[in-house]
Design an enzyme around this catalytic site. Structure first.
Site, short mmCIF file in Angstrom:
data_model
loop_
_atom_site.label_atom_id
_atom_site.label_comp_id
_atom_site.label_asym_id
_atom_site.label_seq_id
_atom_site.Cartn_x
_atom_site.Cartn_y
_atom_site.Cartn_z
CG ASP A 186 -2.09 1.00 1.06
OD1 ASP A 186 -2.49 1.28 -0.08
OD2 ASP A 186 -2.57 1.49 2.09
CE LYS A 188 -3.36 4.55 -0.29
NZ LYS A 188 -4.66 3.99 -0.65
CG ASN A 191 -0.10 5.08 2.87
OD1 ASN A 191 -0.96 5.72 3.47
ND2 ASN A 191 -0.35 3.94 2.26
CG ASP A 204 -0.82 3.54 6.83
OD1 ASP A 204 -1.05 2.34 6.85
OD2 ASP A 204 -1.59 4.41 7.28
CB THR A 222 -7.71 4.80 -5.53
OG1 THR A 222 -7.10 4.77 -6.81
CG2 THR A 222 -6.67 4.80 -4.45
C1 N15 Z 1 -1.20 -0.41 12.83
C2 N15 Z 1 -0.07 0.43 13.35
C3 N15 Z 1 1.00 -0.35 14.00
C4 N15 Z 1 0.48 1.21 12.24
C5 N15 Z 1 1.27 2.33 12.77
N1 N15 Z 1 1.34 3.32 11.81
C6 N15 Z 1 0.33 4.12 11.63
O1 N15 Z 1 -0.64 4.16 12.31
C7 N15 Z 1 0.51 5.00 10.49
N2 N15 Z 1 0.29 6.35 10.84
C8 N15 Z 1 1.23 7.28 10.86
N3 N15 Z 1 -0.88 6.83 11.10
C9 N15 Z 1 -0.72 8.12 11.31
C10 N15 Z 1 0.60 8.44 11.16
C11 N15 Z 1 1.20 9.72 11.23
C12 N15 Z 1 2.45 9.85 11.79
C13 N15 Z 1 0.53 10.81 10.69
C14 N15 Z 1 1.12 12.07 10.67
C15 N15 Z 1 2.41 12.21 11.20
C16 N15 Z 1 3.04 11.12 11.75
N4 N15 Z 1 4.25 11.54 12.18
N5 N15 Z 1 4.41 12.83 11.88
C17 N15 Z 1 3.30 13.25 11.29
C18 N15 Z 1 3.14 14.55 10.80
N6 N15 Z 1 4.08 15.48 10.80
C19 N15 Z 1 3.57 16.60 10.26
C20 N15 Z 1 4.14 17.84 10.01
C21 N15 Z 1 3.34 18.82 9.38
C22 N15 Z 1 2.03 18.56 9.05
C23 N15 Z 1 1.48 17.29 9.32
C24 N15 Z 1 2.27 16.33 9.92
N7 N15 Z 1 2.03 15.06 10.27
#
Ligand code: N15
Length: 328
Positions: A186, A188, A191, A204, A222
């Site tokens: 996945d 893309k 992510n 992700d 998609t």
């Molecule tokens: C099932 C599990 C073990 C998976 C773990 N990974 C996740 O859950 C994937 N995940 C990552 N979900 C959300 C995020 C995520 C991490 C989303 C945003 C950020 C993140 N780290 N830093 C950001 C982040 N930095 C930013 C800076 C400027 C504007 C937005 C930003 N988001």
């Protein structure tokens, strides 16, 4: 980083059930160790993990602005109080995870991701939960979402140098995943995140799975990034990631995925017939790489080592792991 979709979820331990092995609970020490900032992949983090059984809780964090929203909850900027270490704290609601029946998947995804250590893969430092929510302690990526940076470029696309750097970093990260028998499936732009230095971080693992997999995928959202074997519902292996790398390379360079169409069924047809066309600005070397990745038959696709040794990558990158920031 979720855009939507059940795949991003991950699920969790049923709210009242005790946590069972083999999932290791987060201990303070493994994050404090990170926070000390000796380096990212501190050699002692694994051994320290078992020593200190003190658990994280929400009390340990100051919560800042929201960084993103997902189906199961939001991600917040957060700071660990004693170390001042900045993280992204992802908050998932148990009730929603249960309703969607993804607790088992979340458990598995946590287990996979907590063991991955690579500069181009977003770290999962640990997790904890209370009666209502599950919290994932994730690496903070200061420069945010790659697709936003892409949209901010002229023509909403990256130049060849920047694209080559990202493709090289992705190939390195995927090579590491494949040695651990993890296939991503996945990848893309949504992510992908950017570090302070502008290095790419795969963020992700919602669809990641241990290879090989014959599990049929529920197709929602998609199809653009899926290879023929997956849209056709066939068995697939780690070679799906080679296809995605080709799709991503195209999107970086052209500003849209290669098989985009009005409807899902038209995208389906274009994927299965590998209906690939390039705008005139794309260089011959870049086209050569994409053509070699976007092969219908998984066994015909260029390997990750083949990608890293490809002349287009070599032309634009000095080094296999780092590239200096863009000149301005
Ligand atoms: C099932 C599990 C073990 C998976 C773990 N990974 C996740 O859950 C994937 N995940 C990552 N979900 C959300 C995020 C995520 C991490 C989303 C945003 C950020 C993140 N780290 N830093 C950001 C982040 N930095 C930013 C800076 C400027 C504007 C937005 C930003 N988001």
């Amino acid at each position: 980083m979720q855009t939507n979709k059940e795949n991003n979820a991950g699920g969790v331990v049923a709210s009242s059930a005790p946590q069972r092995a083999p999932l290791k609970e987060t201990t303070k020490s493994n994050v404090v160790n990170e926070a000390d900032g000796l380096h990212k992949d501190s050699v002692n983090s694994d051994s320290l993990e078992d020593k200190d059984k003190q658990k994280w809780s929400l009390d340990n964090f100051e919560i800042g602005r929201p960084l993103g929203k997902g189906k199961f909850g939001n991600v917040y900027l957060a700071r660990e109080k004693s170390s001042k270490f900045i993280v992204a704290l992802k908050v998932l609601f148990k009730s929603q995870l249960q309703k969607s029946n993804v607790e088992h998947q979340l458990r598995r995804e946590i287990e996979i991701q907590a063991h991955l250590r690579h500069p181009n893969i977003l770290r999962l430092y640990g997790y904890f939960h209370d009666a209502v929510r599950v919290y994932l302690i994730l690496e903070y990526a200061p420069r945010g979402e790659l697709y936003k940076e892409m949209q901010a470029q002229p023509h909403s696309r990256f130049d060849e140098k920047r694209s080559a750097k990202y493709i090289m970093q992705l190939a390195n990260a995927l090579k590491y995943c494949h040695t651990k028998k993890v296939i991503h499936r996945d990848i893309k732009p949504e992510n992908l995140l950017l570090s302070l230095r502008g290095d790419l971080k795969i963020a992700d693992f919602g669809w990641s799975v241990h290879a090989p997999s014959s599990r049929r995928t529920t197709l929602c959202g998609t199809l653009d990034y899926l290879p023929p074997e997956m849209v056709e519902g066939k068995a697939h292996d780690e070679k799906v990631d080679l296809w995605s790398l080709g799709v991503l390379c195209y999107e970086f360079l052209c500003g849209k995925p290669p098989f985009e169409a009005e409807s899902n069924s038209d995208t389906y047809k274009r994927i299965c017939s590998v209906d690939l066309r390039f705008p005139s600005h794309v260089s011959d070397k870049a086209k050569d790489l994409m053509v070699k990745l976007l092969r219908h038959s998984p066994r015909d696709r260029l390997s990750l080592d083949g990608v890293l040794q490809h002349p287009w990558i070599g032309q634009w990158t000095e080094d296999r792991s780092t590239v200096p920031p863009p000149k301005k």
